[in-house]
Each structure stands twice: as structure tokens, then as C-alpha cells.
Write an enzyme that holds these catalytic residues in place. Sequence first.
Site, PDB file in Angstrom:
ATOM      1  N   GLY A  53      24.262  -6.046  21.502  1.00 58.80           N
ATOM      2  CA  GLY A  53      24.281  -6.447  20.322  1.00 58.80           C
ATOM      3  C   GLY A  53      24.844  -7.909  20.604  1.00 58.80           C
ATOM      4  N   SER A 120      23.253  -5.575  28.582  1.00 59.44           N
ATOM      5  CA  SER A 120      23.166  -6.807  27.604  1.00 59.44           C
ATOM      6  C   SER A 120      24.673  -7.394  27.065  1.00 59.44           C
ATOM      7  CB  SER A 120      22.201  -6.702  26.509  1.00 59.44           C
ATOM      8  OG  SER A 120      21.684  -7.637  25.604  1.00 59.44           O
ATOM      9  N   TRP A 121      24.856  -7.271  25.751  1.00 59.01           N
ATOM     10  CA  TRP A 121      26.104  -7.807  25.355  1.00 59.01           C
ATOM     11  C   TRP A 121      27.253  -6.736  25.839  1.00 59.01           C
ATOM     12  CZ3 TRP A 121      29.788 -10.885  23.574  1.00 59.01           C
ATOM     13  CH2 TRP A 121      31.165 -10.233  23.198  1.00 59.01           C
ATOM     14  N   ASP A 274      12.853  -9.883  32.291  1.00 59.33           N
ATOM     15  CA  ASP A 274      13.677  -9.826  31.014  1.00 59.33           C
ATOM     16  C   ASP A 274      13.764 -11.099  30.294  1.00 59.33           C
ATOM     17  OD1 ASP A 274      15.875  -9.742  29.228  1.00 59.33           O
ATOM     18  OD2 ASP A 274      17.051  -8.604  30.712  1.00 59.33           O
ATOM     19  N   HIS A 302      14.065  -6.066  29.298  1.00 57.41           N
ATOM     20  CA  HIS A 302      15.269  -6.138  29.113  1.00 57.41           C
ATOM     21  C   HIS A 302      15.731  -4.608  28.495  1.00 57.41           C
ATOM     22  CE1 HIS A 302      19.131  -7.651  27.653  1.00 57.41           C
ATOM     23  NE2 HIS A 302      18.998  -6.997  26.535  1.00 57.41           N
TER      24      HIS A 302
END
Length: 329
Positions: A53, A120-121, A274, A302
Site C-alpha cells: 500500500g 512493495s510498501w 515491474d 510487481h
Amino acid sequence: MDKFSGQKRAAAYLFPPTDPYDQRMLDVGDGHHVYVEQCGNPKGAPVVVLHGGPGGGCSPAMRRYFNPEDWRIILFDQRGCGRSRPHAAIHANTTWHLVGDIERIRTSLGIDRWAVFGGSWGATLALIYAETHPQSVAYLALRGVFLSTERELQWFYGGGAGQFWPEQWAKFTSLVPDAEQDDLIAAYHRRLFSGDLMVETRFARAWASWENALASMESDGAGGESPADYARAFARLENHYFMNRGFLEEDGQILRDLDRIAHIPGTIVQGRYDMICPPMSATLLAQGWKSGRLQMIKTAGHALSEPGISQELIRVMKAVVQQRRTYDL
């Protein structure tokens, strides 16, 4: 047939579904209550999973990257999203609040050191947490690296990724007047926090759709329409963090502080194609992190659910738990 010859679907690599043996709402202060669950073996090697996120929330599929006989699997929804409350709230919601929450979860569960797994985050947060509390981290497993830099934000919200997905980029930008096109994060921020629920939901769905459309190698460009509650929490929190550049002291802070985790072993699993978090960030991280190893997946984007990424992450976590004593887990 599989989209790519020789690849299985991601689900073929995952462990069978498992249910939590413990679920709780942890009061972390500031009016926030964070949902925490534990799965697998209570005496297994502990691992905490950090979702993406910001604002994505955790899902049952995330439990399945670990053998439940070997791992004590801890998942939680970060402030403001998933089952945590209050929903879509940005007050007292910064990177440093989340770092504090992770450490609070660790101590409340009586864990000395654990593996940290994030994409990711979630990879961003894992790195910042490890740099802040290196004594608490035994291993880092990272996927789709995002370093919360201006370069990365400009790539995704400044037109870089849009050159590969012009139709989707046109949809994302068309909601914003020409006079505000130079800063789409700020333009969306004004609508996502307008106080008009219909406006907030419309822009939240557009924000989520732009990201979803680019997540997988198999994407046909249709980002879908996320449920209103999910989209609003996801978009508001992500936009809030990006408006504040991850609440970091300076651009490039994560790379600046890599010496703090030089001794912590880990693996970076990165999709070559990605579109959300291009491989440059993973490469820079690997170059500066003495104990980190980069595994580039040649046919992957991703998403955690990319087959090659799922296969490699599961292989990595199997290898880690087999050397549990070596990592002091």
C-alpha cells in the site's frame, strides 16, 4: 494454458490454506486499534508479514508462503486499513507510528527476534523497521522494492509508467483539470480528502485502478473497480504517505542508513518487468546492503501472486527455516 510457457500458476507453489489460532485487536494508542493474527506453529520460527500500500491490508493468501508446521506466522493490518480501526483514518498515521506498532506487536507476543517479510510498501516498511530496530530482525525477505524516493514517485505518478500504459494513464489523469496536471498526487489529495464521500470514492477507485492495472505481467490493463470501503482506505492512506514522501528525513534515507543493517542477512526478489517499482531500486539496495542478495525474476511484474515471484519467495523461506539456528530464529 499458462500465459508463459513453463510457468505454473502461483497457487501451485503455495502451502494449503490455514486458519489463525489467535486473533486480537491491539490498542496501539492515538485512538488506533490494530488487527493482529497468528497462524501456523506457536513454537515455530516467528515471521511477521508487512503488507503493501500503504493501506492494502493483509489477506489469507499471505499466510500460504510459509510452511505452517515450521513457522509462527504473524500478520497484521496497518493503521487505518483492513480490520484495523478507525477505518481510512490518517491521524497519528505515519511511517514512524507503524514502526512503533511493529515493535509493539513483537514485544506483546513475547518474540525476541523474527524474520520480516514484505513487498512493495511492505519492503519499504521492513527496511525502515530494520534500520530502526536492527536487534529485532533475524532475516529480511523483500519483494518489489520501493525506497520511497522522489524518483520512484515521479516514475509512477509523473508519467514514466504511463508511457507503457498510455490508455490507463489517460484514464487516471483525465479526472484532473489541466491546471493541476503537474502534481497528480496533490491533485488527487484534494479530492480524496474533500469531505464529499461520493467524490472521495470516485477518486479512490481511480487511484486504485491505476495501480492494479500495472501489477501483473498478465494484466490486460483493466484495473477493475475495487469495493468502495477498500478503495477509499487504500487510496487515502497511500496518497497521505506519498504526499509526505514517506515521512522520511530526506530523499534516499533508506539507502543512507544501510550500514545499520549490514549484518542482517536477506533476499530481494524482484520482477524484471515491474512497472510499479522498477528494478533500479532493488539494484541500488543490493549494491549497498552487504548481507543482501538480489534474485531477479526474469518473467515477472510487481504482484506477490506472480508465479516466478511466489516460487522464489517460498524457496527462500524454506531455506531460512531449515537454517533456523544459524539465523537465531
